[in-house]
Design an enzyme around this catalytic site. Structure first.
Site, PDB file in Angstrom:
ATOM      1  N   TYR A 112     -36.797 -15.438   1.482  1.00 46.67           N
ATOM      2  CA  TYR A 112     -36.338 -14.295   0.681  1.00 46.67           C
ATOM      3  C   TYR A 112     -36.741 -12.970   1.322  1.00 46.67           C
ATOM      4  O   TYR A 112     -35.885 -12.128   1.628  1.00 46.67           O
ATOM      5  CB  TYR A 112     -36.898 -14.415  -0.740  1.00 46.67           C
ATOM      6  CG  TYR A 112     -36.766 -13.170  -1.583  1.00 46.67           C
ATOM      7  CD1 TYR A 112     -35.539 -12.555  -1.767  1.00 46.67           C
ATOM      8  CD2 TYR A 112     -37.882 -12.609  -2.216  1.00 46.67           C
ATOM      9  CE1 TYR A 112     -35.412 -11.408  -2.550  1.00 46.67           C
ATOM     10  CE2 TYR A 112     -37.768 -11.470  -2.989  1.00 46.67           C
ATOM     11  CZ  TYR A 112     -36.534 -10.868  -3.156  1.00 46.67           C
ATOM     12  OH  TYR A 112     -36.421  -9.729  -3.925  1.00 46.67           O
ATOM     13  N   LYS A 127     -34.400 -10.179   3.356  1.00 48.59           N
ATOM     14  CA  LYS A 127     -34.318  -8.826   2.786  1.00 48.59           C
ATOM     15  C   LYS A 127     -34.764  -7.789   3.820  1.00 48.59           C
ATOM     16  O   LYS A 127     -34.180  -6.702   3.921  1.00 48.59           O
ATOM     17  CB  LYS A 127     -35.178  -8.711   1.524  1.00 48.59           C
ATOM     18  CG  LYS A 127     -34.643  -9.458   0.319  1.00 48.59           C
ATOM     19  CD  LYS A 127     -33.327  -8.908  -0.210  1.00 48.59           C
ATOM     20  CE  LYS A 127     -33.499  -7.663  -1.039  1.00 48.59           C
ATOM     21  NZ  LYS A 127     -32.213  -7.228  -1.662  1.00 48.59           N
TER      22      LYS A 127
END
Length: 490
Positions: A237, A241
């Site tokens: 994640y 990002k």
């Protein structure tokens, strides 16, 4: 710099929102529709096959939510016509060029009309499939940027990231950008094109070998974690990002850009009412598991800080930052959190949870009150591993031996327990960097924004985003945990 009226800025604006069914996006849309009904239009991008499906998702997953209760009470029978006038659902997907919008006339209309674009779309699963996370969090950010550049009247692009793109950095973490290819460890540069190509080749290879879909998913999850840790990030994640931010900073050209980095987002503090939450957020899996009697231990460093911020404060800060950027405020990156101004000690999570569920036990599906014990706090990973070994692993080994001696009489039970233990160990491995996180998020840009806001805006009561105002004991026991029980722990 004078901010002036935020409500006046929002009047007659056309706003495009991606990830419109997400938690923060819904709160953002509801807030503006409620406080500034003279906003011109919202285009809400929803993952859907066609316009009909997008309209259904808007009805069921956005407007139909309890969050819109205050707006429903305000408009009564006229709500439907108000929403029809102000909100246009758009079928699309940021994983594709032009956001996957197939309706060319609608696409042209958006390019003509949009004033402000906000990218809330993301997959927040820590061990998401690498191909999926790369498509949404990294390449999706680029697709959003490219779409924004085609909007002839666009004032800015607001990209919602996460403060934890910092990885496992410690100390005071500044509001600084990530430059293209910058890794957190090792000498290798990150080549996003290579990552994209490698993922596709790996999938093609697995499919050619006839590997089942379930195993491909598992392989893609493992690849994401492997690539993230190779470059110094703890999970897929935050790695994807961070790469998304790199693309935005590298390709933004003259487009005004805002990168918003919230910390752990919790339930609403005040608006539209206290305690609204959707889904199990970072710390909530622990609180909910404890309230249901399934979690008997808390892992927490003795001095660890949980950086928590209510969702409505995040939305308020985004709106104020939008106005500041439109008035030529130079800052691009904002940390939205509480660890510097009003730290929340991780050890208090155990205390507040115990006190709440002791007085208000959770009622299970059978209508029975679940009694919780005090539980224990484990202050290191060594203590956690010892606890798991004595409480679960040794009994499991004994059961497995008995199962062999009794001709696999307990095979199903062994398999189930083994799966649960492995799941817990994997989750702890994923969350470990945050449980013992040693960073404090500097928010000097956000503090400057707060000062300008308080000095030059008369709407401070409508758009409060100061975490120093939060009484954590009152918020957790009287707002957040009751909201979690009401909206999530069903």
């Amino acid at each position: 710099m004078e901010l002036g009226s935020i409500l006046q800025f929002l009047e007659d604006k056309t706003i495009l929102v991606t990830g419109a069914t997400g938690y923060l996006a819904k709160i953002f849309v509801e807030k503006i529709l409620r406080v500034q009904p003279k906003v011109k239009k919202f285009y809400l991008l929803l993952r859907a096959a066609d316009a009909k499906s997008a309209a259904e998702r808007l009805r069921d997953e956005v407007i139909g939510k309890e969050l819109f209760r205050v707006l429903r009470e305000k408009h009564g029978a006229s709500l439907h016509s108000f929403i029809s006038e102000k909100v246009t659902p758009v079928a699309g997907d940021i994983s594709y060029e032009d956001l996957g919008v197939k309706d060319s006339s609608l696409k042209d209309e958006m390019w003509r009309e949009v004033d402000v674009m906000l990218n809330f779309a993301a997959t927040t699963n820590f061990d998401e499939r690498y191909d999926v996370a790369l498509g949404i969090n990294t390449l999706g950010a680029l697709h959003v940027l490219n779409f924004a550049k085609k909007c002839v009247n666009v004032k800015m692009l607001v990209h919602v990231s996460t403060a934890y793109v910092c990885g496992e950095d410690a100390g005071l973490i500044p509001e600084q950008p990530y430059h293209m290819g910058m890794a957190k460890k090792g000498d290798s540069k990150i080549d996003i094109n290579f990552e994209k190509k490698m993922v596709q080749e790996k999938i093609n290879e697995l499919k050619l070998e006839g590997v089942p879909d379930k195993e491909i998913t598992s392989a893609m999850k493992d690849l994401g974690i492997e690539r993230a840790r190779l470059f110094g990030w703890p999970n897929t994640y935050v790695f994807t990002k961070a790469m998304g931010e790199m693309l935005l900073m590298n390709r933004k050209d003259n487009l005004p850009l805002l990168i918003i980095r919230p910390t752990m987002i919790a339930s609403t503090y005040k608006e539209p009412f206290p305690g609204w939450i959707e889904g199990v957020r970072t710390i909530d899996s622990i609180i909910a598991g404890y309230g249901k009697g399934r979690v008997t231990c808390f892992i927490s460093g003795q001095q660890s800080t949980l950086d928590v911020v209510p969702a409505d404060m995040v939305v308020n800060a985004i709106i104020v930052a939008m106005v500041a950027r439109a008035k030529q405020h130079p800052e691009i990156i904002y940390h939205l959190g509480s660890s510097l101004r009003n730290p929340f000690n991780a050890s208090n999570l155990h205390d507040f949870s115990f006190r709440y569920f002791s007085e208000h036990p959770w009622i299970n599906k059978e209508g029975e009150s679940v009694k919780i014990g005090k539980g224990i706090v484990l202050t290191s990973m060594y203590k956690f591993y010892m606890y798991m070994a004595l409480r679960f692993l040794l009994p499991l080994k004994a059961l497995q031996l008995l199962n062999i001696l009794l001709f696999k009489t307990y095979q199903d039970l062994c398999t189930d327990l083994d799966r649960k233990v492995k799941l817990v160990m994997r989750l702890v491995d994923l969350y470990k960097p945050y449980v013992f996180f040693e960073g404090i998020f500097d928010d000097i840009n956000t503090e400057k924004l707060r000062i300008i806001f308080k000095e030059s805006c008369h709407e401070t009561n409508i758009f409060d985003f100061d975490p120093a105002n939060i009484d954590w004991e009152d918020y957790m026991i009287n707002v957040h945990i009751p909201g979690l029980v009401k909206y999530v722990m069903k």
